[in-house]
Write an enzyme that holds these catalytic residues in place. Structure first.
Site, PDB file in Angstrom:
ATOM      1  N   TYR A  87      34.270  36.232  47.719  1.00  0.00           N
ATOM      2  CA  TYR A  87      33.683  37.590  48.042  1.00  0.00           C
ATOM      3  C   TYR A  87      32.111  37.211  48.823  1.00  0.00           C
ATOM      4  O   TYR A  87      31.412  38.180  49.309  1.00  0.00           O
ATOM      5  CB  TYR A  87      33.289  38.316  46.703  1.00  0.00           C
ATOM      6  CG  TYR A  87      34.486  38.766  45.925  1.00  0.00           C
ATOM      7  CD1 TYR A  87      35.096  39.595  46.404  1.00  0.00           C
ATOM      8  CD2 TYR A  87      34.618  37.916  44.756  1.00  0.00           C
ATOM      9  CE1 TYR A  87      36.435  39.910  45.635  1.00  0.00           C
ATOM     10  CE2 TYR A  87      35.669  38.206  43.793  1.00  0.00           C
ATOM     11  CZ  TYR A  87      36.647  39.176  44.676  1.00  0.00           C
ATOM     12  OH  TYR A  87      37.810  39.288  43.786  1.00  0.00           O
ATOM     13  N   TYR A 460      38.443  47.022  44.465  1.00  0.00           N
ATOM     14  CA  TYR A 460      37.373  47.197  43.394  1.00  0.00           C
ATOM     15  C   TYR A 460      36.255  46.287  43.631  1.00  0.00           C
ATOM     16  O   TYR A 460      35.148  46.466  43.090  1.00  0.00           O
ATOM     17  CB  TYR A 460      37.863  46.917  42.063  1.00  0.00           C
ATOM     18  CG  TYR A 460      37.602  45.432  41.618  1.00  0.00           C
ATOM     19  CD1 TYR A 460      38.395  44.442  41.997  1.00  0.00           C
ATOM     20  CD2 TYR A 460      36.742  45.077  40.572  1.00  0.00           C
ATOM     21  CE1 TYR A 460      38.436  43.186  41.718  1.00  0.00           C
ATOM     22  CE2 TYR A 460      36.534  43.719  40.196  1.00  0.00           C
ATOM     23  CZ  TYR A 460      37.210  42.761  40.749  1.00  0.00           C
ATOM     24  OH  TYR A 460      37.087  41.578  40.390  1.00  0.00           O
ATOM     25  N   ARG A 461      36.145  45.311  44.878  1.00  0.00           N
ATOM     26  CA  ARG A 461      35.300  44.496  44.977  1.00  0.00           C
ATOM     27  C   ARG A 461      35.728  43.772  46.245  1.00  0.00           C
ATOM     28  O   ARG A 461      36.776  43.500  46.571  1.00  0.00           O
ATOM     29  CB  ARG A 461      35.228  43.488  43.842  1.00  0.00           C
ATOM     30  CG  ARG A 461      34.384  42.515  43.984  1.00  0.00           C
ATOM     31  CD  ARG A 461      34.522  41.532  42.531  1.00  0.00           C
ATOM     32  NE  ARG A 461      33.446  40.536  42.594  1.00  0.00           N
ATOM     33  CZ  ARG A 461      33.533  39.391  41.399  1.00  0.00           C
ATOM     34  NH1 ARG A 461      34.611  39.557  40.621  1.00  0.00           N
ATOM     35  NH2 ARG A 461      32.706  38.609  41.267  1.00  0.00           N
TER      36      ARG A 461
HETATM   37  C1  FAD Z   1      39.010  30.187  42.104  1.00  0.00           C
HETATM   38  C2  FAD Z   1      38.306  31.227  41.792  1.00  0.00           C
HETATM   39  C3  FAD Z   1      38.105  32.013  40.700  1.00  0.00           C
HETATM   40  C4  FAD Z   1      37.531  33.006  40.150  1.00  0.00           C
HETATM   41  N1  FAD Z   1      37.926  33.888  39.233  1.00  0.00           N
HETATM   42  C5  FAD Z   1      36.965  34.887  38.999  1.00  0.00           C
HETATM   43  C6  FAD Z   1      37.578  35.666  37.841  1.00  0.00           C
HETATM   44  O1  FAD Z   1      38.302  35.306  36.719  1.00  0.00           O
HETATM   45  N2  FAD Z   1      36.720  36.717  37.479  1.00  0.00           N
HETATM   46  C7  FAD Z   1      35.523  37.031  38.211  1.00  0.00           C
HETATM   47  O2  FAD Z   1      34.940  38.149  37.894  1.00  0.00           O
HETATM   48  N3  FAD Z   1      35.308  36.370  39.245  1.00  0.00           N
HETATM   49  C8  FAD Z   1      36.009  35.404  39.897  1.00  0.00           C
HETATM   50  N4  FAD Z   1      35.769  34.649  40.952  1.00  0.00           N
HETATM   51  C9  FAD Z   1      34.613  34.967  41.764  1.00  0.00           C
HETATM   52  C10 FAD Z   1      33.300  34.496  41.689  1.00  0.00           C
HETATM   53  O3  FAD Z   1      33.520  33.175  41.975  1.00  0.00           O
HETATM   54  C11 FAD Z   1      32.669  34.888  40.284  1.00  0.00           C
HETATM   55  O4  FAD Z   1      32.786  36.158  40.218  1.00  0.00           O
HETATM   56  C12 FAD Z   1      31.366  34.415  40.181  1.00  0.00           C
HETATM   57  O5  FAD Z   1      30.801  34.366  38.883  1.00  0.00           O
HETATM   58  C13 FAD Z   1      30.202  35.138  41.116  1.00  0.00           C
HETATM   59  O6  FAD Z   1      29.120  34.496  41.144  1.00  0.00           O
HETATM   60  P1  FAD Z   1      27.541  34.414  40.507  1.00  0.00           P
HETATM   61  O7  FAD Z   1      28.083  34.890  39.108  1.00  0.00           O
HETATM   62  O8  FAD Z   1      26.994  33.297  40.606  1.00  0.00           O
HETATM   63  O9  FAD Z   1      27.151  35.836  41.126  1.00  0.00           O
HETATM   64  P2  FAD Z   1      26.038  36.023  42.269  1.00  0.00           P
HETATM   65  O10 FAD Z   1      26.837  35.501  43.379  1.00  0.00           O
HETATM   66  O11 FAD Z   1      24.964  35.480  42.073  1.00  0.00           O
HETATM   67  O12 FAD Z   1      26.055  37.548  42.458  1.00  0.00           O
HETATM   68  C14 FAD Z   1      27.253  38.524  42.895  1.00  0.00           C
HETATM   69  C15 FAD Z   1      26.676  39.637  43.643  1.00  0.00           C
HETATM   70  O13 FAD Z   1      25.885  40.308  42.735  1.00  0.00           O
HETATM   71  C16 FAD Z   1      24.739  40.992  43.228  1.00  0.00           C
HETATM   72  N5  FAD Z   1      23.760  40.577  42.683  1.00  0.00           N
HETATM   73  C17 FAD Z   1      23.663  39.310  41.762  1.00  0.00           C
HETATM   74  N6  FAD Z   1      22.603  39.080  40.929  1.00  0.00           N
HETATM   75  C18 FAD Z   1      21.682  40.260  41.506  1.00  0.00           C
HETATM   76  C19 FAD Z   1      20.693  40.641  40.789  1.00  0.00           C
HETATM   77  N7  FAD Z   1      19.781  40.013  40.007  1.00  0.00           N
HETATM   78  N8  FAD Z   1      20.073  41.911  41.052  1.00  0.00           N
HETATM   79  C20 FAD Z   1      20.856  42.537  41.949  1.00  0.00           C
HETATM   80  N9  FAD Z   1      22.094  42.257  42.560  1.00  0.00           N
HETATM   81  C21 FAD Z   1      22.270  41.284  42.033  1.00  0.00           C
HETATM   82  C22 FAD Z   1      24.547  40.228  44.369  1.00  0.00           C
HETATM   83  O14 FAD Z   1      24.795  41.038  45.696  1.00  0.00           O
HETATM   84  C23 FAD Z   1      25.809  39.123  44.754  1.00  0.00           C
HETATM   85  O15 FAD Z   1      26.133  38.832  45.860  1.00  0.00           O
HETATM   86  C24 FAD Z   1      36.517  33.366  41.304  1.00  0.00           C
HETATM   87  C25 FAD Z   1      36.321  32.532  42.325  1.00  0.00           C
HETATM   88  C26 FAD Z   1      37.211  31.520  42.729  1.00  0.00           C
HETATM   89  C27 FAD Z   1      36.941  30.750  43.618  1.00  0.00           C
END
Ligand code: FAD
Length: 515
Positions: A87, A460-461
């Site tokens: 994403y 949804y995203r």
């Molecule tokens: C192989 C693979 C499998 C995956 N499987 C899943 C899965 O099963 N389920 C799923 O949900 N996702 C999945 N993902 C997607 C993603 O990798 C995860 O959702 C991951 O947890 C998102 O990164 P993060 O938690 O570090 O969030 P971040 O990258 O830190 O945040 C996500 C977004 O939220 C907003 N944000 C973050 N923090 C804040 C804050 N403090 N205040 C305001 N806005 C904020 C920002 O816009 C940011 O871009 C997958 C990805 C891959 C490559």
């Protein structure tokens, strides 16, 4: 097209050094690449390259950074851990924004009596799991398939996991937020100074604001409350495999009513053979580069790894007196179906952990799927929300398979059955070093969005590169939802300093530049 002035961004970054120290401000070419989206093709990565990043450790430092951003009219893009692969990773929508990296903020406060946790943004799923294990707390966490990320960041992006607590945004209970003018607000019962019910009761008094900060650009979340799942006495399960593409129809039609009735407590995700295979092998072991993957090759992969055309893991949680008959009911629902393989799983408290996201154990192995095509791998996700309907699932599967083949991609879909909807998550795997594939990726993605929109369905995203494209599909009454979002944006963030373009919401100063 709106642009961030490089000189203003550099001046702001220099000023931020006095707040967090020079070692927590990142502005070299290498830093900019680090905070870009490594899962996207080079060209797209450059379109979303930030000016740099700043990593505060306290709320006071965030407030000071917000003040500098307002003074210099430079946008901030908050991330918690920035592992939003598929994403956009850590990258902003608007090139030149400064990434506000909150990964140094790692406080965890558990309320064992209430069964809740208050996390800062830098807490990863592994951190929270370790915290729970070290203290032997009687609670489970819910983790996504990529658990490298942040508990808060994932919930704020409406991420999903695989236990009954898998709808992460729905388990949020209370936020602390720094608003774009630097004010701090606590939502729900947190609005009472010293109030002990912040994480216990969601809405508080009057309007509830928690969801306003999910997938939005209206505030910087500095603390997030979350409900934890009490450790169940047992988890019983069925791993079901089906042999043919058309089996998707009955899988959906059997699982939908079980989920709606609450007999299935988690949202099972039906994935095709490639979802399983792409984490265990690479394409070049089965086909010449550039050639289509033959049916015989697919069969050989399935034979080697003993996987169905479709596979789904079902789990039932609770006391054995409830879990055993419930599993019996679920097994019975498949009696008349041509199940290819059905294996039972059983975990009872005291056993070693099952080790999968279905039992809240963090994993990163799914990230290996980016290697499927070879070269520098990557993927972006296309995830429309559909009604739960087997015929529709099959129609989407067939049409999207054809589109993938037409543009030279292998099809990697899953269908997650939720309470009342079905989330069709398609991972568009590609090789960043294959120029034809990179060119076709954009065409395929836009075609998928357009065709779903023609049926009245939307994502949804989405990836940062497609937020306007997807926001455009929410078009009721001349995009009234976007106009509402923009009015709120203007009221809270008149200088447009927070994540311009997030979810297709632009500040007034940048609206003329919307693509
Ligand atoms: C192989 C693979 C499998 C995956 N499987 C899943 C899965 O099963 N389920 C799923 O949900 N996702 C999945 N993902 C997607 C993603 O990798 C995860 O959702 C991951 O947890 C998102 O990164 P993060 O938690 O570090 O969030 P971040 O990258 O830190 O945040 C996500 C977004 O939220 C907003 N944000 C973050 N923090 C804040 C804050 N403090 N205040 C305001 N806005 C904020 C920002 O816009 C940011 O871009 C997958 C990805 C891959 C490559």
């Amino acid at each position: 097209m709106i642009q961030v002035q490089t000189s203003a961004a550099m001046a702001a970054l220099r000023a931020m050094e006095s707040v967090v120290g020079a070692r927590h401000v990142f502005s070299t070419d290498e830093d900019r690449r680090d905070y870009s989206d490594h899962f996207a093709p080079d060209e797209m990565e450059r379109l979303h390259e930030p000016s740099g990043a700043v990593a505060p450790a306290t709320v006071e430092e965030i407030q000071a950074i917000v003040r500098i951003a307002n003074e210099n009219k430079v946008p901030l893009w908050p991330i918690s851990r920035g592992k939003n692969f598929g994403y956009g990773g850590p990258a902003p929508v608007l090139k030149g924004s400064i990434v506000l990296d909150l990964s140094r903020m790692k406080k965890i406060e558990v309320d064992p009596a209430g069964g809740t946790v208050l996390v800062e943004p830098g807490v990863s799923f592994f951190d929270l799991y370790d915290y729970r294990q070290q203290r032997n707390l009687p609670f489970w966490i819910s983790v996504p398939g990529n658990s490298w990320g942040s508990v808060a960041g994932n919930a704020l992006d409406r991420g999903v996991g695989y236990t009954p607590y898998g709808d992460h945004a729905a388990r949020i209970c209370g936020l602390e937020v720094v608003l774009p003018d630097g004010d701090i607000v606590r939502t729900g019962m947190g609005a009472i100074s010293q109030g002990p019910t912040w994480q216990l009761y969601k809405t508080g008094f009057g309007p509830g604001w928690d969801t306003m900060f999910c997938q939005s650009n209206l505030g910087i979340v500095t603390k997030l409350g979350l409900w934890l799942m009490p450790e169940p006495e047992a988890v019983l399960g069925l791993n079901i495999d089906a042999d043919k593409p058309e089996d998707l129809k009955w899988l959906v039609d059997v699982l939908g009513p079980l989920r709606k009735a609450g007999i299935l407590q988690q949202s099972p995700s039906i994935g095709n053979w490639l979802r399983a295979a792409a984490t265990m092998t690479t394409r070049q072991e089965w086909a010449e580069p550039g050639n289509p993957l033959s049916d015989a090759a697919v069969q050989a992969i399935r034979d080697k790894f003993q996987i169905g055309w479709w596979g789904v893991a079902l789990r039932v949680y609770g006391p054995l007196e409830i879990a055993e008959p419930t599993l019996g009911l679920i097994r019975k629902a498949f009696d008349k179906q041509p199940v290819w393989k059905m294996a039972e799983t059983r975990w009872v408290r005291g056993d070693p952990p099952e080790g999968s996201p279905a039992t809240g154990v963090p994993v990163t192995y799914p990230l290996a799927n980016a290697n499927w095509f070879g070269g520098r791998g990557g993927h972006i996700s296309f995830s429309p929300v559909l009604p739960v309907d087997g015929d529709l699932a099959l129609r989407y599967f067939r049409r999207n398979s054809e589109l993938h083949a037409q543009f030279g991609f292998d099809y990697h879909p899953s269908f997650a059955i939720q309470d009342r909807s079905m989330n069709n998550i398609n991972q568009l795997l590609f090789d960043q070093d294959n120029p034809q594939m990179v060119e076709n990726l954009d065409k395929l993605f836009r075609t998928l969005v357009r065709e779903a929109a023609a049926d009245g369905y939307a994502e949804y995203r989405t990836h940062v590169g497609y937020m306007d494209v997807v926001a455009d599909t929410f078009d009721f009454n001349n995009h009234a939802l976007r106009r509402l979002n923009e009015r709120v944006k203007d009221a809270l963030d008149p200088n447009g300093i927070l994540a311009p373009g997030k979810s297709g919401i632009w500040p007034a100063s940048a609206r003329g530049g919307r693509p």
